[in-house]
Design an enzyme around this catalytic site. Structure first.
Site, mmCIF file in Angstrom:
data_model
loop_
_atom_site.group_PDB
_atom_site.id
_atom_site.type_symbol
_atom_site.label_atom_id
_atom_site.label_comp_id
_atom_site.label_asym_id
_atom_site.label_seq_id
_atom_site.Cartn_x
_atom_site.Cartn_y
_atom_site.Cartn_z
ATOM 1 N N TYR A 1 -15.210 10.599 -43.289
ATOM 2 C CA TYR A 1 -14.386 9.444 -42.686
ATOM 3 C C TYR A 1 -13.770 8.618 -44.055
ATOM 4 C CZ TYR A 1 -18.191 5.548 -42.212
ATOM 5 O OH TYR A 1 -18.620 5.105 -42.998
ATOM 6 N N THR B 1 -12.970 2.098 -28.139
ATOM 7 C CA THR B 1 -13.405 2.983 -27.678
ATOM 8 C C THR B 1 -14.049 1.144 -27.240
ATOM 9 O OG1 THR B 1 -14.931 4.291 -29.068
ATOM 10 C CG2 THR B 1 -15.612 3.568 -26.989
ATOM 11 N N TYR C 1 -9.895 -0.270 -33.001
ATOM 12 C CA TYR C 1 -11.096 0.055 -32.675
ATOM 13 C C TYR C 1 -11.985 -1.980 -32.117
ATOM 14 C CZ TYR C 1 -15.592 0.246 -35.346
ATOM 15 O OH TYR C 1 -16.302 1.383 -35.836
ATOM 16 N N HIS D 1 -18.646 -2.471 -29.633
ATOM 17 C CA HIS D 1 -18.239 -1.013 -30.179
ATOM 18 C C HIS D 1 -18.719 -1.074 -31.825
ATOM 19 C CE1 HIS D 1 -17.366 2.955 -30.537
ATOM 20 N NE2 HIS D 1 -16.452 3.009 -31.802
HETATM 21 MN MN MN Z 1 -10.794 5.968 -30.746
#
Ligand code: MN
Length: 425
Positions: free
Chosen positions: A253, A358, A137, A142
């Site tokens: 999540y 991302t 991450y 992002h």
């Molecule tokens: Mn991902």
């Protein structure tokens, strides 16, 4: 060992179309099915796939310590286990074989017929068996955007983010090669006012623009990899679409993180471009403030300048580019990610895949997901055919591309594509 294959002045006797991602300086590795239905390890120059199994049988790798069947396999795992010295010897040798003034294969019609395939004669497969897949991450932009959208714009970055390359363990069984269609997932979503969770096809299906690196055996259980050595264990990179169902994700999540919103499909580009080939495109990364703990401190030029783009192509319509980003925006480097991954003694093996997370840049047109590009649907994107997208529709094809370019040399990953099929209810 010198990377002779990287010499930018080298030219091949194979014709390279202009703008090709596969000049003789690339020499990526992949696995493909030939016209005779034989599976083999290969490379690509221009628009030709090259059967390394056949080249080896014909004696072209003489003098390099390789087992007879190293390329006659359906995955690259064993070759990757051979280590960096062997990767370099083989890549340099392939470059030599296809050098414009080397007549050995160039003038041997019978051998050429056995070794060379046009791209439409072959079918690309997954290049490795991935036994473990971790997704990081590591883009600050992002993480900040997602923190703002899902939680609180005032405290978008959680306190650990600037100290730890955050990651989670993903699912390997659903990693698929570029071109494989993706079925829209079904699942639960946040309850409405009646308190009953929604259930059905995901309404917020998204892509995530990522790169992923493939490792060799890095450490035994209980040992750790030092930051200065981490890159020795990185074989190469692929382009990676970490498909995400945002409505499933938002409901499930907490507290353990990504699960069914992520593991229904993850698409990778089929050619692994070696870290060696990317060496000329190194660049500095974002400044890291506060300074990371000593075990994560790395020298300069931690990042690689890889231009990235995402297109959406509706059925029977033209493609629209919706994002242009760059791998150099990564806050945490690949070496930092791998070092952190092993600091507790976790062992990393040949063929393991580590996604970057991302990759979003600083500007609104460089965001790496529809979640960010449309700001969770508030700002729909208009495509060339006039239709609008907040997320991805059925029958849309998402097309990712990645390449490096410097001093007239372009080298890249080709495409990473996937078409969305309607959900099975
Ligand atoms: Mn991902």
């Amino acid at each position: 060992m010198p990377l002779t294959a990287n010499d930018p002045t080298r030219k091949s006797w194979i014709d390279i179309p202009s703008h090709s991602h596969f000049p003789i300086q690339n020499i990526p590795f992949g696995v493909f099915l030939t016209r005779d239905d034989i599976i083999t390890i290969g490379t690509r120059i221009g628009d030709y796939a090259i059967d390394l199994g056949a080249l080896h049988q014909l004696g072209y790798f003489k003098g390099i310590d390789l087992t007879d069947d190293i390329f006659l396999q359906d995955t690259l795992n064993d070759f990757i286990s051979d280590g960096r010295k062997t990767w370099r010897l083989v890549r340099n040798r392939i470059s030599d074989i296809f050098l414009e003034d080397n007549p050995v294969l160039r003038d041997h019609a019978e051998h050429r017929k056995q070794v060379l395939f046009t791209m439409n004669e072959i079918e690309m497969q997954l290049p490795v068996t991935v036994y473990d897949y971790t997704d990081f991450y590591a883009s600050k932009e992002h993480a900040t955007n997602v923190g703002s959208l899902f939680r609180d714009p005032e405290n978008a970055l959680l306190p650990n983010w600037l100290h730890i390359p955050i990651g989670y363990h993903g699912r390997c069984s659903s990693i698929i090669p570029s071109g494989t269609p993706v079925r829209r997932p079904v699942g639960q979503s946040k309850p409405g006012e009646d308190g009953v969770p929604g259930f059905g096809p995901s309404k917020l299906l998204d892509f995530e623009l990522e790169m992923a690196f493939i490792t060799t055996d890095a450490n035994n259980l209980g040992q750790r990899v030092k930051i200065d050595e981490a890159e020795d264990y990185i074989f190469g990179l692929v382009l990676f679409n970490d498909w995400s169902a945002r409505d499933l994700q938002a409901w499930e999540y907490v507290p353990l993180g990504p699960f069914l919103g992520k593991n229904f499909a993850s698409t990778i580009s089929p050619w692994i471009v070696t870290l060696d080939a990317l060496e000329p495109f190194r660049t500095s990364g974002p400044e890291q403030i506060p300074t990371p703990l000593p075990y994560l401190q790395q020298g300069s030029n931690m990042n690689i300048d890889i231009k990235l783009q995402v297109g959406i192509q509706p059925e029977n319509a033209e493609e629209t580019i919706v994002s242009r980003s760059n791998f150099k925006y990564m806050y945490w480097s690949m070496a930092q990610q791998l070092t952190h991954h092993t600091v507790n003694g976790c062992n990393v093996r040949s063929g393991d895949m580590m996604g970057s997370g991302t990759i979003s840049g600083p500007t609104k047109d460089s965001y790496g997901s529809m979640l960010e590009l449309s700001w969770r649907g508030q700002n729909p994107i208009t495509l060339k055919d006039g239709s609008q997208r907040k997320f991805i529709n059925d029958h849309d094809t998402v097309i990712m591309r990645a390449y490096c370019e410097k001093d007239g040399l372009r080298l890249g990953f080709g495409k990473c594509t996937g078409k969305i099929l309607p959900a099975r209810e």
